[in-house]
Every structure is written in C-alpha cells, then in structure tokens.
Design a protein around this motif. Structure first.
Motif, mmCIF file in Angstrom:
data_model
loop_
_atom_site.group_PDB
_atom_site.id
_atom_site.type_symbol
_atom_site.label_atom_id
_atom_site.label_comp_id
_atom_site.label_asym_id
_atom_site.label_seq_id
_atom_site.Cartn_x
_atom_site.Cartn_y
_atom_site.Cartn_z
ATOM 1 N N TYR A 378 18.142 -65.023 35.983
ATOM 2 C CA TYR A 378 19.384 -64.430 35.513
ATOM 3 C C TYR A 378 19.784 -63.290 36.449
ATOM 4 O O TYR A 378 18.936 -62.563 36.975
ATOM 5 C CB TYR A 378 19.240 -63.926 34.084
ATOM 6 N N PRO A 379 21.074 -63.119 36.725
ATOM 7 C CA PRO A 379 21.513 -62.089 37.675
ATOM 8 C C PRO A 379 21.239 -60.680 37.154
ATOM 9 O O PRO A 379 21.805 -60.251 36.158
ATOM 10 C CB PRO A 379 23.020 -62.361 37.813
ATOM 11 N N SER A 380 20.342 -59.991 37.801
ATOM 12 C CA SER A 380 19.969 -58.638 37.421
ATOM 13 C C SER A 380 19.228 -58.019 38.593
ATOM 14 O O SER A 380 19.080 -58.635 39.653
ATOM 15 C CB SER A 380 19.097 -58.652 36.160
ATOM 16 N N GLU A 381 18.743 -56.785 38.423
ATOM 17 C CA GLU A 381 17.972 -56.135 39.471
ATOM 18 C C GLU A 381 16.488 -56.425 39.274
ATOM 19 O O GLU A 381 15.973 -56.380 38.153
ATOM 20 C CB GLU A 381 18.212 -54.627 39.460
ATOM 21 N N PHE A 382 15.795 -56.697 40.367
ATOM 22 C CA PHE A 382 14.357 -56.942 40.349
ATOM 23 C C PHE A 382 13.691 -56.061 41.406
ATOM 24 O O PHE A 382 14.227 -55.894 42.511
ATOM 25 C CB PHE A 382 14.042 -58.415 40.612
ATOM 26 N N SER A 383 12.553 -55.492 41.053
ATOM 27 C CA SER A 383 11.852 -54.599 41.982
ATOM 28 C C SER A 383 10.493 -55.172 42.355
ATOM 29 O O SER A 383 9.873 -55.914 41.584
ATOM 30 C CB SER A 383 11.678 -53.212 41.355
ATOM 31 N N PHE A 384 10.034 -54.802 43.557
ATOM 32 C CA PHE A 384 8.734 -55.221 44.068
ATOM 33 C C PHE A 384 7.824 -53.998 44.136
ATOM 34 O O PHE A 384 8.192 -52.966 44.719
ATOM 35 C CB PHE A 384 8.870 -55.842 45.461
ATOM 36 N N SER A 385 6.629 -54.112 43.534
ATOM 37 C CA SER A 385 5.631 -53.037 43.547
ATOM 38 C C SER A 385 4.414 -53.512 44.324
ATOM 39 O O SER A 385 3.635 -54.330 43.829
ATOM 40 C CB SER A 385 5.227 -52.649 42.114
ATOM 41 N N ASP A 403 4.915 -48.037 42.543
ATOM 42 C CA ASP A 403 5.836 -48.604 41.575
ATOM 43 C C ASP A 403 7.238 -48.712 42.159
ATOM 44 O O ASP A 403 7.793 -47.736 42.678
ATOM 45 C CB ASP A 403 5.895 -47.736 40.306
ATOM 46 N N ASN A 404 7.813 -49.933 42.065
ATOM 47 C CA ASN A 404 9.231 -50.181 42.363
ATOM 48 C C ASN A 404 9.612 -49.691 43.762
ATOM 49 O O ASN A 404 10.565 -48.925 43.938
ATOM 50 C CB ASN A 404 10.113 -49.513 41.304
ATOM 51 N N ALA A 405 8.872 -50.169 44.777
ATOM 52 C CA ALA A 405 9.115 -49.728 46.153
ATOM 53 C C ALA A 405 10.419 -50.296 46.716
ATOM 54 O O ALA A 405 11.108 -49.634 47.496
ATOM 55 C CB ALA A 405 7.946 -50.132 47.041
#
Length: 447
Positions: A378-385, A403-405
C-alpha cells in the motif's frame, strides 16, 4: 502528531510521587508476631513495587505502558482502577473507569455470565433498566453462545476474556484500562478488540494500554512509559520509548547468552570492501556494544543509482557498509523494514539468507548488498533500519543498530492494494471445469 477528536489538555489521571510497597514476611509466624507487638516491632521487609511515579494523562489520550514482568505495570493499573491505594504520593482519577485487568477479575465464578454482566454494570452505577438496553450488544460482541447462561467457572480463559472485554467497552467508560488480557484470546477476537479500541480512541475515550506487543503499542500509543523495577525509565513519544525498551531487551538477552564461537586472530591484512557507503541519512535511535559499526546505508536501483521512490515490481539493492572495531567472530548484517506506524513489517539478514560472512578483524570493512524485488505494498512511507550483530540467529550480541536510517515513499501500483500487500498470484480455471466449458462451447457451435 494529529489531534484526535475529543482530546483536550484536561488531565483525567494524575500521579504525583506515587510509591507502593508490600510487606514481605520470611515466615508466616512473623505476621502474627507483628500483630502481637501492635506493629511496634517490624518483622517484615518492604518490597517497593512502585517508586516515585509521576505523570499525567489527558482526556482522549492513549497512554501505553511497557516493561518486563514484575516491573510494576499491573500495580500501577490497579491504583488507577481504585483497587489499590498508594503507600505514598497522590493518585487522582476523574471519570468512569472500566478496567480489563487480570483474567476474570471482577467476575464471580459461581454466577452465570449474564449475572456477572449485570453485577459489573451495577458496580459502575448502571441500574437494571440501563443494563437491559446494552445487554444484547454485550452478548453479541462476546459471542459465547448459550454459555452466557452457565457459571463462569465453566468458561475457558478465552471465553472469560471475551465476556470481560464486551462488558468493559459497552459501559460507556471515560477511561478504559487494558492489561495484556487480550494475549489469551484467539486471533479473530483479538483483532475485533483492537479495532474496537481504535474506535474508542477516535471517539475521545482515554485509554491506558499495557502490552508486550511492540506493534500494538506503536499502532495505538500517543505516549508511552517504560517501567523498570518500579521506576520510570523513559516517558515520551511512543516510537522513541519503544525503541529504547527493545534495545535494552536485546542487550539483556545478549548478556544472558554466552557465545561459544572463537574470535578471529588479529593477524593478516585488513579487508576493505571495493564499494563503501558512508552516509546515514537519519538516526532516530542507535544502540549496541560498539564492537562494530554501521558506516552507511543506501537504497539503489540495479545500476547503483539511489532511489527516490520505491516502485512495486522493481528490483532494488539495499547496500549496507560496516566496520569492525574489534574482532567479530560471526558477523551478521541485516535490516528491518518498518511501515509509517513504526511497526516492523519485514526484515532479513545474511545468516537468514544462508550467506555466512567471514570473521572480521579490527578495521575490516564489509559492504553487503541485499537484492530485493519490491512487492506491491500500500502506498505509504517505509523505513530501513540497518544492523550488525555477532553470533547466530538465536544467540548473538548486537553490535550496532540504527532506527529508521532511510525512509522512502512507496509508489502507487497499477491496481488497487487490498489490505497491506498484494501477494503474487497466478489464476487459472480448474482443469475439469475448463474442459467442460470447452465441450459446451463446441456443442453450442455445432447446434
């Protein structure tokens, strides 16, 4: 943070310097001795379940509490519910409180479920006519069938929770307290309960929520408090407090587990990766024993160009560069993907993928590339840690976690996404049905 309907700066719950102690007796006879001496002599030691707790919860706020077992969470909730009184300090609660505490608390096991519904509602000030109006809704939400007319002592733990939660949400509470009771419920009912909690949250009901599920806490909490051995360890924004709590639990687990793998010797030339990422766009929280560090992370396309957007169906490369400050016997590099609510959505690491990195000497630099096919999300923001650990998948020490780099927006898919993710799917007509349809079509042409 968005303002929910009904949320105001009016404080409904206020704790000022609250402490709670329990007497601990070494022998049963010590309690009697203390009574005989009219409490002029002490034969007990004080166990302080809570120490100097101060906080306020505003109307319409969802306030979460995390902490290990025995940290004082349940004691605090019982003080809010009026079951316990603080030993020192003041606890002020304004408004009707509906509490879902220990399993079956407030229920008489000899009474039927229906009788307990009327009894609990009467304690909260409802007369019989008022309970008659909401009883059908309670019965339908609980979904325990004819057992509603049977003694509660014949219920399973899940049935008790169903009835208790149904009562708690239908007595028009201004303050709802939920203490990990949903953990014993089945998935279907648990999801219904969480949806109901979201509805009450949007209506402006003040919610005090205790759970060991970091995902539930992140999804619900406006603010979170971390209790540790009866004291406030952290209090503030949910994402930050939960990150600190989880980091502490990982470090505690690492200290408990003893690694048996031998460390590499210090001889030989240092290893330097041919391509090294040295940028970390963002650091919300960072923890680890610092024996190795994340140098950088980048999300790129297959040609090495940084991606401004995640596009469903395309291949991306998550590149993570790490450096050892001390010998790392069993390096394991990976990342966690989180959604816009901060909930861990998916993750992987080198050991999970069956790729064993060679031991690292102090000063060695590795760059690991994870090649991913971006799913339809679903279109949203995703973060990589990103993270680097030393050990196996079960027994490890966390060296560095950020966290959330990197945070990227998920692009729109050509077709709608039902739920959170579209699973790759091949559709075909059942063979027998297809043959029948073909035969019917042939017969129709001949007719």
């Amino acid at each position: 943070m968005c303002q929910h309907p009904g949320r105001t700066s009016v404080s409904l719950i206020s704790f000022q310097g609250v402490s709670k102690s329990y007497p601990i007796y070494q022998r049963p006879s010590d309690r009697l001795k203390e009574l005989l001496f009219l409490n002029r002599r002490r034969f007990h030691e004080d166990f302080w379940a809570l120490r100097d707790i101060s906080f306020e919860i505003n109307r319409g706020e969802t306030f979460c509490i995390v902490g290990e077992n025995g940290s004082g969470k349940s004691t605090l909730l019982q003080i809010v519910a009026g079951i316990l009184a603080p030993t020192t300090g003041t606890a002020q609660v304004s408004g009707r409180v509906s509490a879902l505490l220990e399993l079956g608390s407030g229920f008489n096991p000899e009474f039927s479920g229906k009788d307990n519904v009327y009894l609990n509602a009467a304690i909260l000030g409802f007369n019989r006519t008022a309970v008659d109006r909401i009883y059908r809704q309670i019965e339908e939400f609980a979904e325990i069938g004819d057992f509603i007319h049977q003694p509660v002592k014949t219920y399973s733990s899940g049935m008790v929770v169903r009835l208790a939660f149904a009562v708690a949400i239908h007595v028009e509470p201004e303050i709802l307290i939920v203490d990990e009771a949903l953990a014993v419920g089945d998935i279907y009912f648990r999801q219904r309960c969480l949806r109901k909690v979201h509805e009450m949250r949007n209506r402006g009901v003040t919610i005090l929520f205790v759970s060991h599920s970091a995902g539930d806490v992140k999804a619900l909490g406006d603010r979170t408090m971390w209790l540790d051995h009866g004291r406030i360890r952290a209090l503030g924004e949910t994402d930050k407090v939960v990150a600190q709590y989880l980091a502490a639990m990982v470090e505690k687990d690492s200290a408990y587990l003893e690694l048996k793998a031998p460390a590499p010797d210090g001889g030989g030339p240092q290893v330097e990766a041919p391509e090294v990422v040295t940028t970390i766009p963002n650091i919300d929280h960072r923890y680890g024993d610092e024996r190795a560090e994340i140098l950088g992370i980048a999300v790129m396309d297959r040609y090495g160009q940084r991606l401004p957007l995640l596009r469903p169906g395309e291949v991306c490369v998550v590149r993570i560069s790490v450096r050892a400050r001390e010998p790392i016997g069993m390096p394991n590099v990976g990342f966690m993907l989180r959604n816009h609510l901060g909930v861990d959505f998916a993750g992987t690491n080198t050991r999970r993928e069956g790729f064993e990195l060679p031991p690292m000497r102090a000063g060695d630099v590795y760059t690991v590339d994870f090649h991913l096919m971006i799913p339809e999300l679903y279109p949203s923001e995703f973060s990589f840690s990103p993270a680097i650990a030393d050990g196996t998948l079960v027994s490890y020490h966390m060296c560095d976690w950020i966290d959330n780099a990197v945070t990227l927006q998920m692009g729109h898919s050509d077709n709608p996404i039902y739920g959170y993710i579209h699973l790759p799917c091949k559709v075909e007509l059942n063979g027998r049905l297809a043959a029948t349809a073909t035969q019917e079509q042939a017969e129709a042409r001949l007719a």
